[in-house]
Motif scaffolding. Structure first.
Motif, mmCIF file in Angstrom:
data_model
loop_
_atom_site.group_PDB
_atom_site.id
_atom_site.type_symbol
_atom_site.label_atom_id
_atom_site.label_comp_id
_atom_site.label_asym_id
_atom_site.label_seq_id
_atom_site.Cartn_x
_atom_site.Cartn_y
_atom_site.Cartn_z
ATOM 1 N N ILE A 10 -38.902 13.747 -57.864
ATOM 2 C CA ILE A 10 -39.779 13.353 -56.765
ATOM 3 C C ILE A 10 -39.077 12.345 -55.871
ATOM 4 O O ILE A 10 -39.138 12.431 -54.637
ATOM 5 N N GLN A 11 -38.397 11.380 -56.477
ATOM 6 C CA GLN A 11 -37.674 10.366 -55.690
ATOM 7 C C GLN A 11 -36.602 11.013 -54.833
ATOM 8 O O GLN A 11 -36.443 10.688 -53.649
ATOM 9 N N ARG A 12 -35.845 11.941 -55.414
ATOM 10 C CA ARG A 12 -34.807 12.625 -54.642
ATOM 11 C C ARG A 12 -35.416 13.426 -53.500
ATOM 12 O O ARG A 12 -34.856 13.488 -52.403
ATOM 13 N N SER A 13 -36.569 14.036 -53.736
ATOM 14 C CA SER A 13 -37.222 14.828 -52.699
ATOM 15 C C SER A 13 -37.677 13.951 -51.537
ATOM 16 O O SER A 13 -37.523 14.320 -50.369
ATOM 17 N N LEU A 14 -38.239 12.794 -51.863
ATOM 18 C CA LEU A 14 -38.643 11.866 -50.813
ATOM 19 C C LEU A 14 -37.458 11.420 -49.976
ATOM 20 O O LEU A 14 -37.519 11.388 -48.745
ATOM 21 N N GLU A 15 -36.369 11.049 -50.638
ATOM 22 C CA GLU A 15 -35.196 10.560 -49.919
ATOM 23 C C GLU A 15 -34.559 11.652 -49.071
ATOM 24 O O GLU A 15 -34.013 11.374 -47.995
ATOM 25 N N ALA A 16 -34.621 12.895 -49.540
ATOM 26 C CA ALA A 16 -34.063 14.000 -48.762
ATOM 27 C C ALA A 16 -34.941 14.347 -47.570
ATOM 28 O O ALA A 16 -34.450 14.714 -46.501
ATOM 29 N N ALA A 17 -36.265 14.228 -47.739
ATOM 30 C CA ALA A 17 -37.185 14.581 -46.660
ATOM 31 C C ALA A 17 -37.210 13.523 -45.567
ATOM 32 O O ALA A 17 -37.355 13.853 -44.391
ATOM 33 N N TRP A 18 -37.063 12.254 -45.934
ATOM 34 C CA TRP A 18 -37.067 11.156 -44.965
ATOM 35 C C TRP A 18 -35.798 10.324 -45.148
ATOM 36 O O TRP A 18 -35.767 9.392 -45.966
ATOM 37 N N ASP B 168 -33.691 4.736 -42.727
ATOM 38 C CA ASP B 168 -33.510 4.285 -41.349
ATOM 39 C C ASP B 168 -33.800 2.795 -41.188
ATOM 40 O O ASP B 168 -33.968 2.312 -40.077
ATOM 41 N N LEU B 169 -33.855 2.076 -42.303
ATOM 42 C CA LEU B 169 -34.111 0.639 -42.263
ATOM 43 C C LEU B 169 -32.940 -0.125 -42.882
ATOM 44 O O LEU B 169 -32.245 0.409 -43.757
ATOM 45 N N PRO B 170 -32.705 -1.371 -42.462
ATOM 46 C CA PRO B 170 -31.730 -2.201 -43.168
ATOM 47 C C PRO B 170 -32.099 -2.327 -44.637
ATOM 48 O O PRO B 170 -33.283 -2.350 -44.991
ATOM 49 N N ARG C 292 -39.144 3.496 -41.146
ATOM 50 C CA ARG C 292 -39.734 3.051 -39.887
ATOM 51 C C ARG C 292 -40.963 3.884 -39.561
ATOM 52 O O ARG C 292 -41.054 5.055 -39.921
ATOM 53 N N ASP C 293 -41.876 3.238 -38.807
ATOM 54 C CA ASP C 293 -43.116 3.922 -38.441
ATOM 55 C C ASP C 293 -43.274 3.921 -36.922
ATOM 56 O O ASP C 293 -44.190 3.306 -36.372
ATOM 57 N N GLY C 294 -42.357 4.568 -36.235
ATOM 58 C CA GLY C 294 -42.442 4.706 -34.784
ATOM 59 C C GLY C 294 -41.702 3.663 -33.986
ATOM 60 O O GLY C 294 -41.372 3.892 -32.825
ATOM 61 N N SER C 295 -41.413 2.506 -34.579
ATOM 62 C CA SER C 295 -40.678 1.464 -33.860
ATOM 63 C C SER C 295 -39.979 0.573 -34.886
ATOM 64 O O SER C 295 -40.349 0.560 -36.067
#
Length: 215
Positions: A97-105, A108-110, A166-169
Motif C-alpha cells: 500500500i505504501q509503495r502504491s501511494l508513493e507511485a501514485a503521488w 513534491d515537498l521538502p 502539496r495541496d494546490g499551492s
C-alpha cells in the motif's frame, strides 16, 4: 543349334556400368535412400516460395498497431486502487500500500516538511479514531473535555500507509492515510482512507503546518 557369341564391346560396357553402380551403392551411407524425384506438391511449394521472394520491395509495410491507452490508469486514485492488496491481507500488505501511494503521488515537498506533516497527520488520525491525544489539538477537537467514547479500539487501530503532498499551492498540504481498525460494534475493516489538510502559518516567527478541523 549354334548361338552367336555376344559382342565384346557390349560385354565391356555392361561390366563398366555394373562396376560404377556398385561403387556408388557402397559409398552411400547405410540406410539412406536415393533421392526421390520431385513430386507435383514439392514443385508447387518451390514455386510458391519463389513467388514470395520475388515480391516487390517497394510494397507498403503493414500498419503498426499502437498499444491502447484505454487500460492505463489516468489518475493517481485509479493507480492506487488497482495496486492495493485484497482486504484482510494484514500487516504483510502494508508495504504494498505504501509503495502504491508513493507511485501514485510522487513526492513534491521538502523532506523536512514531509516528515513534520506525516507526524502530525498520523497523530491526528489516531486522536480522531481512538480519542488518544486529542488534548494536543484543541482547535481540531474543541470538545476534548467531554466524555466521548472512542469510535475505534486503540488495540486494533493500525495506520497502514501515509504520504504528505502539496495541496494546490506551496503553502497548503494534505496527508493521505490508509488505515485499519475495529469499531465499537466489533467490525474490523482495513483499507480505510482519511485525508488531513494543512496550511503553512507563521507562529512566533517560525513557519509551521496548522491542521484544518474536520468538516
Amino acid at each position: 543349334m549354334t548361338t552367336t557369341p555376344r559382342s565384346p564391346r557390349l560385354l565391356l560396357l555392361s561390366t563398366v556400368f555394373f562396376a560404377v553402380a556398385g561403387v556408388a551403392l557402397l559409398g552411400m551411407p547405410h540406410g539412406q535412400e536415393p533421392p526421390a524425384p520431385a513430386t507435383s506438391s514439392t514443385a508447387h511449394a518451390v514455386a510458391d516460395s519463389s513467388a514470395a521472394t520475388a515480391a516487390p520491395i517497394d510494397s507498403p509495410p503493414a500498419a503498426i498497431t499502437k498499444p491502447s491507452t484505454a487500460s492505463v490508469a489516468s489518475t493517481p486514485s485509479e493507480v492506487l486502487e488497482s495496486a492495493l492488496p485484497p482486504h484482510g491481507e494484514g500487516v504483510a500488505g502494508d508495504r504494498a500500500i505504501q509503495r502504491s501511494l508513493e507511485a501514485a503521488w510522487p513526492a513534491d515537498l521538502p523532506s523536512a516538511d514531509e516528515r513534520e506533516l506525516l507526524t502530525a497527520g498520523r497523530a491526528l488520525l489516531r486522536a480522531d479514531a481512538t480519542g488518544v491525544g486529542r488534548a494536543k489539538w484543541p482547535d481540531v477537537f474543541p470538545n476534548v473535555g467531554e466524555a466521548v467514547a472512542p469510535a475505534f479500539a486503540t488495540a486494533r487501530f493500525r495506520i497502514q500507509a501515509a504520504i504528505a503532498r502539496r495541496d494546490g499551492s506551496p503553502n497548503k498540504a494534505v496527508v493521505h492515510l490508509v488505515w485499519a481498525g475495529m469499531d465499537r460494534g466489533g467490525t474490523f475493516t482495513d483499507l480505510r482512507v482519511t485525508d488531513w489538510h494543512f496550511t503553512r502559518t507563521i507562529k512566533k516567527g517560525a513557519a509551521a503546518w496548522t491542521p484544518h478541523p474536520r468538516t
